[in-house]
Design a protein around this motif. Structure first.
Motif, PDB file in Angstrom:
ATOM      1  N   THR A 240       0.919  -1.237   0.016  1.00 21.60           N
ATOM      2  CA  THR A 240      -0.185  -0.008   0.026  1.00 21.60           C
ATOM      3  C   THR A 240       0.838   1.172   0.010  1.00 21.60           C
ATOM      4  O   THR A 240       0.413   2.174  -0.415  1.00 21.60           O
ATOM      5  CB  THR A 240      -1.059   0.144   1.405  1.00 21.60           C
ATOM      6  N   CYS A 241       2.062   1.083   0.394  1.00 20.68           N
ATOM      7  CA  CYS A 241       2.978   2.302   0.582  1.00 20.68           C
ATOM      8  C   CYS A 241       4.088   2.386  -0.357  1.00 20.68           C
ATOM      9  O   CYS A 241       5.008   3.228  -0.601  1.00 20.68           O
ATOM     10  CB  CYS A 241       3.301   2.621   2.104  1.00 20.68           C
ATOM     11  N   ALA A 242       4.506   1.001  -1.136  1.00 15.41           N
ATOM     12  CA  ALA A 242       5.601   0.831  -1.860  1.00 15.41           C
ATOM     13  C   ALA A 242       5.595   1.895  -3.224  1.00 15.41           C
ATOM     14  O   ALA A 242       6.624   2.523  -3.112  1.00 15.41           O
ATOM     15  CB  ALA A 242       5.595  -0.428  -2.320  1.00 15.41           C
ATOM     16  N   SER A 243       4.577   2.125  -3.830  1.00 11.67           N
ATOM     17  CA  SER A 243       4.511   3.086  -4.754  1.00 11.67           C
ATOM     18  C   SER A 243       4.992   4.365  -4.195  1.00 11.67           C
ATOM     19  O   SER A 243       5.683   5.213  -4.899  1.00 11.67           O
ATOM     20  CB  SER A 243       3.232   3.268  -5.219  1.00 11.67           C
ATOM     21  N   HIS A 244       4.573   5.003  -3.324  1.00 16.37           N
ATOM     22  CA  HIS A 244       4.605   6.574  -2.651  1.00 16.37           C
ATOM     23  C   HIS A 244       6.163   6.505  -2.293  1.00 16.37           C
ATOM     24  O   HIS A 244       6.726   7.428  -2.611  1.00 16.37           O
ATOM     25  CB  HIS A 244       3.905   6.520  -1.489  1.00 16.37           C
ATOM     26  N   LEU A 245       6.760   5.337  -1.739  1.00 10.91           N
ATOM     27  CA  LEU A 245       8.139   5.523  -1.131  1.00 10.91           C
ATOM     28  C   LEU A 245       9.188   5.535  -2.423  1.00 10.91           C
ATOM     29  O   LEU A 245       9.942   6.324  -2.325  1.00 10.91           O
ATOM     30  CB  LEU A 245       8.428   4.248  -0.519  1.00 10.91           C
ATOM     31  N   ILE A 246       8.581   4.744  -3.469  1.00  5.61           N
ATOM     32  CA  ILE A 246       9.393   5.014  -4.831  1.00  5.61           C
ATOM     33  C   ILE A 246       9.613   6.484  -5.249  1.00  5.61           C
ATOM     34  O   ILE A 246      10.573   7.034  -5.652  1.00  5.61           O
ATOM     35  CB  ILE A 246       8.816   3.932  -5.972  1.00  5.61           C
ATOM     36  N   VAL A 247       8.271   6.976  -5.287  1.00  4.30           N
ATOM     37  CA  VAL A 247       8.432   8.359  -5.692  1.00  4.30           C
ATOM     38  C   VAL A 247       8.896   9.173  -4.751  1.00  4.30           C
ATOM     39  O   VAL A 247       9.756  10.306  -5.293  1.00  4.30           O
ATOM     40  CB  VAL A 247       6.797   8.799  -5.660  1.00  4.30           C
ATOM     41  N   VAL A 248       9.124   9.025  -3.611  1.00  3.06           N
ATOM     42  CA  VAL A 248       9.679  10.189  -2.495  1.00  3.06           C
ATOM     43  C   VAL A 248      11.150   9.797  -2.820  1.00  3.06           C
ATOM     44  O   VAL A 248      12.021  10.945  -2.714  1.00  3.06           O
ATOM     45  CB  VAL A 248       9.374   9.449  -0.946  1.00  3.06           C
ATOM     46  N   LEU A 249      11.651   8.556  -2.806  1.00  2.00           N
ATOM     47  CA  LEU A 249      13.233   8.519  -3.125  1.00  2.00           C
ATOM     48  C   LEU A 249      13.913   9.237  -4.243  1.00  2.00           C
ATOM     49  O   LEU A 249      14.627   9.655  -4.208  1.00  2.00           O
ATOM     50  CB  LEU A 249      13.402   6.932  -2.827  1.00  2.00           C
ATOM     51  N   THR A 250      12.967   8.859  -5.493  1.00  2.00           N
ATOM     52  CA  THR A 250      13.498   9.466  -6.649  1.00  2.00           C
ATOM     53  C   THR A 250      13.348  10.983  -6.798  1.00  2.00           C
ATOM     54  O   THR A 250      14.508  11.634  -7.021  1.00  2.00           O
ATOM     55  CB  THR A 250      12.752   8.981  -7.738  1.00  2.00           C
ATOM     56  N   PHE A 251      12.340  11.672  -6.403  1.00  2.00           N
ATOM     57  CA  PHE A 251      12.205  12.942  -6.345  1.00  2.00           C
ATOM     58  C   PHE A 251      13.037  13.839  -5.237  1.00  2.00           C
ATOM     59  O   PHE A 251      13.761  14.562  -5.759  1.00  2.00           O
ATOM     60  CB  PHE A 251      10.582  13.212  -6.066  1.00  2.00           C
ATOM     61  N   TYR A 252      13.029  13.163  -4.058  1.00  2.00           N
ATOM     62  CA  TYR A 252      13.901  13.618  -3.262  1.00  2.00           C
ATOM     63  C   TYR A 252      15.345  13.657  -3.469  1.00  2.00           C
ATOM     64  O   TYR A 252      16.277  14.499  -3.419  1.00  2.00           O
ATOM     65  CB  TYR A 252      13.683  13.324  -1.683  1.00  2.00           C
ATOM     66  N   GLY A 253      15.930  12.578  -4.044  1.00  3.67           N
ATOM     67  CA  GLY A 253      17.251  12.217  -4.511  1.00  3.67           C
ATOM     68  C   GLY A 253      17.746  13.026  -5.555  1.00  3.67           C
ATOM     69  O   GLY A 253      18.774  13.878  -5.342  1.00  3.67           O
ATOM     70  N   THR A 254      16.776  13.699  -6.541  1.00  8.11           N
ATOM     71  CA  THR A 254      17.241  14.481  -7.428  1.00  8.11           C
ATOM     72  C   THR A 254      17.389  15.796  -6.964  1.00  8.11           C
ATOM     73  O   THR A 254      18.224  16.610  -7.168  1.00  8.11           O
ATOM     74  CB  THR A 254      16.536  14.373  -8.623  1.00  8.11           C
ATOM     75  N   ILE A 255      16.467  16.215  -6.185  1.00  8.73           N
ATOM     76  CA  ILE A 255      16.450  17.831  -5.698  1.00  8.73           C
ATOM     77  C   ILE A 255      17.347  18.057  -4.814  1.00  8.73           C
ATOM     78  O   ILE A 255      18.049  19.143  -4.557  1.00  8.73           O
ATOM     79  CB  ILE A 255      14.790  18.174  -5.418  1.00  8.73           C
ATOM     80  N   ILE A 256      17.795  17.016  -3.950  1.00  9.16           N
ATOM     81  CA  ILE A 256      18.532  17.351  -2.793  1.00  9.16           C
ATOM     82  C   ILE A 256      19.874  17.541  -3.413  1.00  9.16           C
ATOM     83  O   ILE A 256      20.902  18.385  -3.244  1.00  9.16           O
ATOM     84  CB  ILE A 256      18.599  16.075  -1.629  1.00  9.16           C
ATOM     85  N   PHE A 257      20.313  16.557  -4.661  1.00  9.49           N
ATOM     86  CA  PHE A 257      21.200  16.644  -5.291  1.00  9.49           C
ATOM     87  C   PHE A 257      21.775  18.179  -6.129  1.00  9.49           C
ATOM     88  O   PHE A 257      22.641  18.680  -6.059  1.00  9.49           O
ATOM     89  CB  PHE A 257      21.560  15.725  -6.353  1.00  9.49           C
ATOM     90  N   MET A 258      20.511  18.628  -6.353  1.00 11.75           N
ATOM     91  CA  MET A 258      20.533  19.994  -7.130  1.00 11.75           C
ATOM     92  C   MET A 258      20.654  21.167  -6.441  1.00 11.75           C
ATOM     93  O   MET A 258      21.341  22.029  -6.689  1.00 11.75           O
ATOM     94  CB  MET A 258      19.411  19.874  -8.207  1.00 11.75           C
ATOM     95  N   TYR A 259      20.169  21.121  -5.290  1.00 12.94           N
ATOM     96  CA  TYR A 259      19.812  22.380  -4.582  1.00 12.94           C
ATOM     97  C   TYR A 259      20.540  22.546  -3.208  1.00 12.94           C
ATOM     98  O   TYR A 259      20.478  23.523  -2.530  1.00 12.94           O
ATOM     99  CB  TYR A 259      18.443  22.803  -4.382  1.00 12.94           C
TER     100      TYR A 259
END
Length: 311
Positions: A240-259
Motif C-alpha cells: 500500500t505504500c511501496a509506490s509512494h516510497l519509490i516516488v519519494v526516493l526518486t524525487f528527493y534524491g534529485t532535488i537534494i543533489f541539485m539544490y
C-alpha cells in the motif's frame, strides 16, 4: 555595466547545443514524454473522479491532486524547451524567466508538501487503522490539500524576491534548458552571498523538513509492518505504500543533489541531465508507478471499461 530587471529585455537559453538532426530527435523524444505525462496523469484524475470507491478514499483524493500538480509542473518547462528545439533563437523575456522560476519552484515545493501529507496518510492507515476514518475525514483531507497548495506557492516568493533583485552585466546566456534559479544566479554580476544564503535557507528548511516528516512517517510504518504476525499481512501493508516510497526516493534524491550544495560546485552538463530527470522523467514515472503497482486503480479501470463496453 550592471543592468537591472527594468532594463534587461531577454535571456538566451543555451539548452542542448547539438546538430540539427540530434535536435529533431530530442524534440521527438521530449514531445513523447510530455504527451505521455499529460495523458497518464489526466487518466489518473479521471479514474479517481469517476470511481466513487477511489474518490472517497483520502489516498486517491491526494493522488488526484498530485497528478494535477504534475501536469502543470512539467508544463512550466517542457513546452518552452520543445519550442527552442525548433526555433532559430532560444529567447525568453525577463518577465517570462522570472515567471518560469516562480511557478517551477511553487509547484515543486507544493509537491514536497504533498509527499509529506501522503506519507502521513499512509502512516494513519497502517499504524492507526481504527482511527483512520475518524482522523482523515473529507474536511481534513481538503484542508491538508489546500494548505499544501498554499504553502508551496507562498514559499516560492522567498526565491522570487531575491531573483528579481539580481543585477546583470553583458552576459545574457543561461546555460540551461529553462530558467532555473542557480543558473540565473551564476550569470548575475552583483554580490550573491545573501542570495545564496536565502536559497540554502529555503532549500534546507523546506526540503529537509518535509523529508523529515516523510521519513518519520515511514519509520513508524516499517516498525508497525514488521510487527505484524502474518507474512501475507506484511506484504499487503508494504504494497500500500511501496509506490509512494519509490516516488519519494526518486524525487528527493534529485532535488537534494541539485539544490543542497554551493553554486561553485554547479556542473552545467551533469546538472542539465539531472534536471531532465526531475522535470521531465519523474512526472511521467509517478503515474506509471501508482497505476502499474496498484490493484485498486487497476480494478477501477476494469470496471470503468466494462461499464462503457456493456452499457
Amino acid at each position: 555595466m550592471k543592468v537591472n530587471q527594468s532594463e534587461l529585455a531577454e535571456f538566451i537559453l543555451l539548452g542542448f547545443p547539438s546538430s540539427r538532426e540530434l535536435q529533431v530527435l530530442l524534440f521527438m523524444v521530449f514531445l513523447a514524454f510530455y504527451f505521455l505525462t499529460i495523458t497518464t496523469n489526466m487518466f489518473i484524475i479521471c479514474i479517481v473522479r469517476l470511481a466513487p470507491s477511489l474518490w472517497n478514499s483520502p489516498m486517491y483524493m491526494f493522488l488526484s491532486h498530485f497528478s494535477f500538480l504534475e501536469i502543470w509542473y512539467t508544463t512550466v518547462t517542457v513546452p518552452k524547451m520543445l519550442l527552442d528545439f525548433v526555433a532559430a533563437n532560444n529567447i525568453i523575456s525577463y518577465q517570462g524567466c522570472i515567471a518560469q522560476i516562480y511557478f517551477f519552484f511553487a509547484l515543486g515545493l507544493t509537491e514536497l508538501f504533498f509527499l509529506a501529507v501522503m506519507a502521513y496518510d499512509r502512516y494513519l492507515a497502517i499504524c492507526q487503522p481504527l482511527r483512520y476514518n475518524a482522523i482523515m475525514s473529507k474536511t481534513v483531507c481538503n484542508q491538508l490539500a489546500g494548505w499544501s497548495w498554499l504553502c508551496g506557492f507562498l514559499s516560492a516568493f522567498l526565491l522570487i524576491i531575491p531573483s528579481s533583485r539580481l543585477l546583470f552585466c553583458s552576459a545574457k546566456t543561461i546555460n540551461h534548458f529553462f530558467c532555473d534559479f542557480i543558473p540565473l544566479l551564476i550569470i548575475s554580476c552583483n554580490e550573491t552571498l545573501v542570495t545564496d544564503m536565502v536559497l540554502y535557507a529555503v532549500a534546507w528548511v523546506i526540503i529537509f523538513y518535509s523529508f523529515f516528516l516523510t521519513t518519520v512517517s515511514y519509520c513508524y510504518i516499517i516498525r508497525t509492518v514488521l510487527r505484524l504476525p502474518s507474512r501475507i499481512g506484511r506484504k499487503k501493508a508494504f504494497s500500500t505504500c511501496a509506490s509512494h516510497l519509490i516516488v519519494v526516493l526518486t524525487f528527493y534524491g534529485t532535488i537534494i543533489f541539485m539544490y543542497i550544495r554551493p553554486t561553485t560546485q554547479y556542473s552545467f552538463n551533469m546538472d542539465k541531465v539531472v534536471s531532465v530527470f526531475y522535470a521531465v522523467v519523474i512526472p511521467l514515472l509517478n503515474p506509471l508507478v501508482y497505476t502499474l503497482r496498484n490493484r485498486e486503480v487497476q480494478q477501477a479501470v476494469r470496471k470503468a471499461l466494462a461499464k462503457n463496453i456493456f452499457v
